[in-house]
Design an enzyme around this catalytic site. Structure first.
Site, PDB file in Angstrom:
ATOM      1  N   LYS A  64      42.285 107.351 -99.287  1.00  0.00           N
ATOM      2  CA  LYS A  64      42.481 108.204-100.464  1.00  0.00           C
ATOM      3  C   LYS A  64      43.897 108.032-100.971  1.00  0.00           C
ATOM      4  O   LYS A  64      44.849 107.998-100.206  1.00  0.00           O
ATOM      5  CB  LYS A  64      42.215 109.659-100.097  1.00  0.00           C
ATOM      6  CG  LYS A  64      42.640 110.687-101.162  1.00  0.00           C
ATOM      7  CD  LYS A  64      44.075 111.177-100.946  1.00  0.00           C
ATOM      8  CE  LYS A  64      44.516 112.055-102.120  1.00  0.00           C
ATOM      9  NZ  LYS A  64      45.993 112.304-102.038  1.00  0.00           N
ATOM     10  N   THR A  91      51.596 107.547-100.151  1.00  0.00           N
ATOM     11  CA  THR A  91      51.162 108.929 -99.969  1.00  0.00           C
ATOM     12  C   THR A  91      49.649 108.898 -99.987  1.00  0.00           C
ATOM     13  O   THR A  91      49.034 108.850-101.040  1.00  0.00           O
ATOM     14  CB  THR A  91      51.691 109.834-101.081  1.00  0.00           C
ATOM     15  OG1 THR A  91      53.096 109.791-101.050  1.00  0.00           O
ATOM     16  CG2 THR A  91      51.219 111.259-100.900  1.00  0.00           C
ATOM     17  N   GLU A 130      47.295 106.508-110.804  1.00  0.00           N
ATOM     18  CA  GLU A 130      47.311 107.420-111.951  1.00  0.00           C
ATOM     19  C   GLU A 130      47.828 106.714-113.201  1.00  0.00           C
ATOM     20  O   GLU A 130      48.959 106.215-113.232  1.00  0.00           O
ATOM     21  CB  GLU A 130      48.171 108.638-111.637  1.00  0.00           C
ATOM     22  CG  GLU A 130      47.545 109.553-110.600  1.00  0.00           C
ATOM     23  CD  GLU A 130      48.417 110.754-110.297  1.00  0.00           C
ATOM     24  OE1 GLU A 130      49.609 110.739-110.653  1.00  0.00           O
ATOM     25  OE2 GLU A 130      47.905 111.714-109.687  1.00  0.00           O
ATOM     26  N   ASN A 160      50.740 113.864-115.157  1.00  0.00           N
ATOM     27  CA  ASN A 160      51.696 114.553-114.284  1.00  0.00           C
ATOM     28  C   ASN A 160      52.544 115.601-114.988  1.00  0.00           C
ATOM     29  O   ASN A 160      53.134 116.457-114.328  1.00  0.00           O
ATOM     30  CB  ASN A 160      52.598 113.514-113.600  1.00  0.00           C
ATOM     31  CG  ASN A 160      51.864 112.779-112.509  1.00  0.00           C
ATOM     32  OD1 ASN A 160      51.650 113.299-111.429  1.00  0.00           O
ATOM     33  ND2 ASN A 160      51.447 111.551-112.807  1.00  0.00           N
ATOM     34  N   THR A 192      48.894 122.964-115.336  1.00  0.00           N
ATOM     35  CA  THR A 192      48.523 123.837-116.457  1.00  0.00           C
ATOM     36  C   THR A 192      47.479 123.201-117.348  1.00  0.00           C
ATOM     37  O   THR A 192      47.028 123.818-118.284  1.00  0.00           O
ATOM     38  CB  THR A 192      49.776 124.152-117.280  1.00  0.00           C
ATOM     39  OG1 THR A 192      50.392 122.915-117.710  1.00  0.00           O
ATOM     40  CG2 THR A 192      50.799 124.936-116.483  1.00  0.00           C
TER      41      THR A 192
END
Length: 225
Positions: free
Chosen positions: A3, A14, A99, A220, A225
């Site tokens: 992952k 990470t 991403e 990011n 939000t």
């Protein structure tokens, strides 16, 4: 199983990764094989320049294959090679799924003064925001790569440096090779290979990274939000 999507940078990126095998192999031998497999794979990928504290790679062996125990020597070397192959595929899949990524980039450093300096050169290039945005724009801006090399803290002579985008030479002995149009066509592809020949020694290292896109910033900047 692995992952990862963002916050991907050495060491070990990470991410979470798990390997399972039915081989008969003791934990010490398995641990040594896993460490070797991780070094040139999960420790050689970068999406952005961030890491977290939960990086984990685990390997499990249940010994149910019924085969002979894998011990140090040729058997362990073969097992390590197979493990490395799987780890590399997973590591590269993580980068391709990064991403906002629109390009998959291989940084290939050759002829560094040492292995450590080859690794440092690759990481400095891959972590440069200017280099990564050039990848996004498909801009064969080799000057940004030279600038990254110059601040990488490695031994180098600019007059010896050769740089290739794919098979196209863009720098020969530190000077423009006059192939910008051909290089621009290479940079428009989804997968780009950048090879740097430093001609300082025998150090080599490969690292896989992405470009830096508008979408990465969008993802990011509105993460919560």
């Amino acid at each position: 199983i692995a992952k990862g999507a963002g916050m991907i940078a050495p060491d070990m990126a990470t991410m979470l990764a798990f390997f399972f095998t039915d081989a008969r192999i003791k934990s010490k031998t398995l641990g040594r094989a896993l460490s070797e497999a991780v070094d040139g794979t999960f420790n050689s990928i970068m999406v952005d320049n961030d890491m977290s504290t939960n990086d984990t790679v685990l390997a499990f062996a249940n010994g149910l294959s019924g085969g002979a125990e894998i011990k140090a020597g040729r058997g362990a070397a073969g097992f390590t090679g197979l493990l490395r192959d799987v780890a590399l595929k997973l590591a590269q899949m993580i980068v391709k799924d990064g991403e906002g990524a629109t390009r998959f980039v291989e940084i290939d450093i050759r002829g560094a003064a040492s292995q450590k300096e080859a690794r440092l050169a690759a990481r400095t290039i891959a972590s440069s925001m200017l280099v990564k945005t050039a990848f996004f724009g498909g801009d064969p801006n080799w000057g940004r790569i030279m600038a990254a090399l110059g601040r990488a803290g490695i031994r180098m002579n600019p007059a010896r440096v050769d740089i290739f985008f794919g098979a196209v030479p863009v720098v020969r002995q530190g000077l423009d090779a006059g192939n910008e149009r051909r290089a621009a066509a290479v940079m428009k592809k989804k997968e780009v290979k950048v090879r740097v020949e430093l001609h300082m020694g025998r150090g080599v290292h490969k690292l896989w990274t992405t470009d830096l896109s508008h979408n990465y910033v969008k993802i990011n900047s509105s993460y919560r939000t």
